[in-house]
Every structure is written in structure tokens, then in C-alpha cells.
Enzyme design. Structure first.
Site, PDB file in Angstrom:
ATOM      1  N   ASP A  45       0.839  -1.205   0.000  1.00 42.70           N
ATOM      2  CA  ASP A  45       0.000   0.000   0.000  1.00 42.70           C
ATOM      3  C   ASP A  45       0.874   1.255   0.000  1.00 42.70           C
ATOM      4  O   ASP A  45       0.359   2.373  -0.062  1.00 42.70           O
ATOM      5  CB  ASP A  45      -1.028  -0.013   1.136  1.00 42.70           C
ATOM      6  CG  ASP A  45      -0.406  -0.020   2.517  1.00 42.70           C
ATOM      7  OD1 ASP A  45       0.826  -0.164   2.625  1.00 42.70           O
ATOM      8  OD2 ASP A  45      -1.168   0.109   3.502  1.00 42.70           O
ATOM      9  N   SER A  46       2.214   1.059   0.001  1.00 41.74           N
ATOM     10  CA  SER A  46       3.122   2.180  -0.261  1.00 41.74           C
ATOM     11  C   SER A  46       2.829   2.796  -1.619  1.00 41.74           C
ATOM     12  O   SER A  46       3.283   3.895  -1.913  1.00 41.74           O
ATOM     13  CB  SER A  46       4.582   1.713  -0.205  1.00 41.74           C
ATOM     14  OG  SER A  46       4.780   0.582  -1.030  1.00 41.74           O
ATOM     15  N   ASP A  84      -0.947  -6.255  -0.109  1.00 42.01           N
ATOM     16  CA  ASP A  84      -1.317  -5.576   1.140  1.00 42.01           C
ATOM     17  C   ASP A  84      -2.823  -5.391   1.232  1.00 42.01           C
ATOM     18  O   ASP A  84      -3.474  -5.015   0.242  1.00 42.01           O
ATOM     19  CB  ASP A  84      -0.684  -4.177   1.171  1.00 42.01           C
ATOM     20  CG  ASP A  84       0.559  -4.118   2.045  1.00 42.01           C
ATOM     21  OD1 ASP A  84       0.777  -5.058   2.843  1.00 42.01           O
ATOM     22  OD2 ASP A  84       1.298  -3.133   1.918  1.00 42.01           O
ATOM     23  N   LYS A 114      -1.127  -9.456   3.103  1.00 47.86           N
ATOM     24  CA  LYS A 114      -0.373  -8.979   4.271  1.00 47.86           C
ATOM     25  C   LYS A 114      -1.222  -7.957   5.002  1.00 47.86           C
ATOM     26  O   LYS A 114      -1.894  -7.135   4.359  1.00 47.86           O
ATOM     27  CB  LYS A 114       0.953  -8.344   3.833  1.00 47.86           C
ATOM     28  CG  LYS A 114       1.720  -7.718   4.990  1.00 47.86           C
ATOM     29  CD  LYS A 114       3.154  -7.373   4.606  1.00 47.86           C
ATOM     30  CE  LYS A 114       3.327  -6.058   3.886  1.00 47.86           C
ATOM     31  NZ  LYS A 114       2.853  -4.872   4.648  1.00 47.86           N
ATOM     32  N   GLU A 116      -1.362  -5.415   8.797  1.00 45.52           N
ATOM     33  CA  GLU A 116      -0.541  -4.819   9.850  1.00 45.52           C
ATOM     34  C   GLU A 116      -1.167  -5.022  11.229  1.00 45.52           C
ATOM     35  O   GLU A 116      -2.386  -4.968  11.370  1.00 45.52           O
ATOM     36  CB  GLU A 116      -0.394  -3.308   9.599  1.00 45.52           C
ATOM     37  CG  GLU A 116       0.316  -2.981   8.295  1.00 45.52           C
ATOM     38  CD  GLU A 116       0.474  -1.477   8.044  1.00 45.52           C
ATOM     39  OE1 GLU A 116       0.089  -0.667   8.921  1.00 45.52           O
ATOM     40  OE2 GLU A 116       0.972  -1.112   6.963  1.00 45.52           O
ATOM     41  N   GLU A 183       9.227  -3.825  10.456  1.00 47.01           N
ATOM     42  CA  GLU A 183       9.595  -2.520   9.872  1.00 47.01           C
ATOM     43  C   GLU A 183       9.934  -1.531  10.988  1.00 47.01           C
ATOM     44  O   GLU A 183       9.183  -1.405  11.966  1.00 47.01           O
ATOM     45  CB  GLU A 183       8.420  -1.979   9.028  1.00 47.01           C
ATOM     46  CG  GLU A 183       8.716  -0.581   8.459  1.00 47.01           C
ATOM     47  CD  GLU A 183       7.722  -0.125   7.401  1.00 47.01           C
ATOM     48  OE1 GLU A 183       6.775  -0.876   7.093  1.00 47.01           O
ATOM     49  OE2 GLU A 183       7.913   0.997   6.891  1.00 47.01           O
TER      50      GLU A 183
HETATM   51  O1  KIV Z   1       3.505  -1.104   1.561  1.00 52.62           O
HETATM   52  C1  KIV Z   1       4.685  -1.481   1.557  1.00 52.62           C
HETATM   53  O2  KIV Z   1       5.460  -1.222   0.637  1.00 52.62           O
HETATM   54  C2  KIV Z   1       5.136  -2.251   2.700  1.00 52.62           C
HETATM   55  C3  KIV Z   1       6.610  -2.503   2.829  1.00 52.62           C
HETATM   56  C4  KIV Z   1       7.320  -1.253   3.117  1.00 52.62           C
HETATM   57  C5  KIV Z   1       6.909  -3.568   3.804  1.00 52.62           C
HETATM   58  O3  KIV Z   1       4.354  -2.677   3.498  1.00 52.62           O
END
Ligand code: KIV
Length: 274
Positions: A45-46, A84, A114, A116, A183
């Protein structure tokens, strides 16, 4: 071609050859990452920051992630693909979380999702796993918690917070996660968690002791002008190379040297039509 890395193959790398994960958001990033031999692609989600121009990941929606995950899924060949779950797609109820995780996997062909957070996410993780969807955890500096954290800060420096993170890691493993991203965590804490849990840990700003490392594509290659976090090592300056190439083309168009006088589709095919 090497065989595709599966979820059991990923788990079996615990304590073995280091796992390399890179974010991917589209066809070009997927092709480059796979050609370079990365093991895992993360549709992170970056993308809210590096693709969509937001200043946090909180604005990213399920539709945003799906749009990019489908593109990655169309081009990936052998890397494990993890997607994510955006903020608020796994916070409301286990049922809602299963529905959203299933959409991500069904629409993109990803191998795992994934999410959090620690012990408060257990009901959601268990429900998603019960639907046969592998889940990766993410502890430490979890960007979706930017508001309660008061910024993007290293987590687990105080001993109480460190112990809580160790308990979270064990709880995630008990709930069946396939691995844990650590992280923004002190290196000794990441090392302790890595030695205590039986699944691979993937570090980002968490020292060298993790079972693998992940970076954001745009940070690794410098695609944007903003300074990346201190721990990032930039292996190229793609922004400068791109600007230089585009500037040369701009000059060629302006001075009439591009295109060649009689060049058309028939004589020189652009890459996009091959
Ligand atoms: O969203 C992302 O890119 C991430 C990584 C930085 C682990 O969760």
C-alpha cells in the site's frame, strides 16, 4: 525458468538462503524485479505514496490496490506474490476481512495477503486463514498506524514495547501467519524475534538479522526526488536518467531531429506495439 516460489517454499527458507522481497505495482516493476531474481513481489500500500501521490497509506482503497495487483498478477511468473490489505479492509469484522482478502486473491492471483498489527488482529487473521488464504503479518512501524504513532517512528525502543512486540510476533505465528515483516524496529529486537519465531522475518529498517529484506522499488532505484529513510541504499538514480533521456528527446523534437524525416509506424515500431 526457475519454479515458482510457493507459500510452503517461502516458509522453508526460514534460517536458509536470505529471502529478497521488493514492492511491485505494475507490469514494468514486476518484469524488472523478476528479471533481477527477487523471490517475492509485494503489492504494497506504499503505492499510495509512490504511485498515487498521497502522504500516507490511509487514503489507499481496496480498488486502488486491486487495480495494481491485477497488473502485477498478469506479468509475474515465478516470484511469490503478496498483496497488502489497505487500512479499514480488515478492521471492521472477520467476515468483512475474509471477503476483502478473497477479492484480492481471486482478482489478482496473489499467493497471500499482508496485514498490519499484532494481537488485536488475531480474529481477522484466523478467519482469513480458515478461508484458505495465507496471511503475512507486519509489526513495528506499521504505516497504517501513523495517527496513533504520531508520525513514522522506530517502534519497540522501550523494553515494555519490545516485550509487547515479541508477544505479538508469537501470537501471529500461533494464528498461522506465513512470515512477518518487521519494519522500523531496533536491530537487536528484530534479531530476537527472528531467533524466536519459526516463520521467516522480512526486515525493512530493522537491521541485518532477519531472514530476508524488503524495500520499496522507488526508494531502491530513486524514482522520486524525496529523501528516502536513512536505512535505504540507493542502487541507481533512475529519476536523473529519466529526466536526462526525456530532455534529450524534448530537444530533438524542438530542433527537428526527431523523428527522422520519413520515419513512420511502418519503419520503426514503438515498444508499446511489439
Ligand atoms: O507497503 C509497503 O510497501 C510495505 C513494505 C514497506 C513492507 O508494506
Amino acid at each position: 525458468m526457475k519454479e515458482r516460489l510457493t507459500v510452503p517454499g517461502f516458509r522453508a527458507r526460514k534460517g536458509g538462503e536470505r529471502l529478497v522481497m521488493l514492492t511491485a505495482y505494475d507490469a514494468a516493476t514486476t518484469v524488472a524485479a523478476e528479471a533481477a531474481g527477487v523471490d517475492c513481489l509485494l503489492v504494497g500500500d506504499s503505492l499510495g505514496n509512490v504511485i498515487l501521490g498521497y502522504d500516507s497509506t490511509l487514503q489507499v482503497t481496496l480498488e486502488d490496490i486491486l487495480h495494481h495487483a491485477r497488473a502485477v498478477g498478469r506479468r509475474r511468473q515465478r516470484a511469490l506474490m503478496v498483496v497488502d490489505m489497505p487500512w479499514m479492509t480488515y478492521h471492521v469484522s472477520p467476515e468483512d476481512s475474509v471477503r476483502n482478502a478473497a477479492r484480492l486473491v481471486r482478482d489478482s492471483g496473489a499467493d497471500a495477503v499482508k496485514l498490519e498489527g499484532g494481537r488485536k488482529r488475531l480474529p481477522m487473521i484466523e478467519a482469513i486463514r480458515n478461508a484458505e488464504i495465507p496471511v503475512m503479518g507486519h509489526l513495528g512501524l506499521t504505516p497504517q498506524s501513523v495517527l496513533p504513532m504520531g508520525g513514522f517512528k522506530v517502534q519497540g525502543r522501550e523494553s515494555e514495547a519490545a516485550e509487547a512486540m515479541v508477544r505479538d510476533a508469537h501470537a501471529l505465528v500461533e494464528a498461522g501467519v506465513i512470515g512477518i515483516v518487521l519494519e522500523g524496529v531496533p536491530a537487536d529486537l528484530a534479531e530476537r524475534i527472528t531467533s524466536e519465531v519459526e516463520v521467516p522475518t522480512i526486515g525493512i529498517g530493522a537491521g541485518a538479522a532477519c531472514d530476508g529484506q524488503v524495500l520499496v522499488f522507488h526508494d531502491l532505484l530513486r524514482l522520486l526526488p524525496e529523501k528516502p529513510p536513512k536505512f535505504v541504499r540507493q542502487y541507481a538514480d533512475v529519476l536523473d536518467s529519466q529526466v536526462d533521456a526525456i530532455r534529450r528527446w524534448v530537444d530533438d523534437v524542438r530542433d527537428g531531429s526527431f523523428p527522422a524525416e520519413r520515419e513512420t509506424y511502418g519503419s520503426a515500431k514503438p515498444a508499446s506495439t511489439t
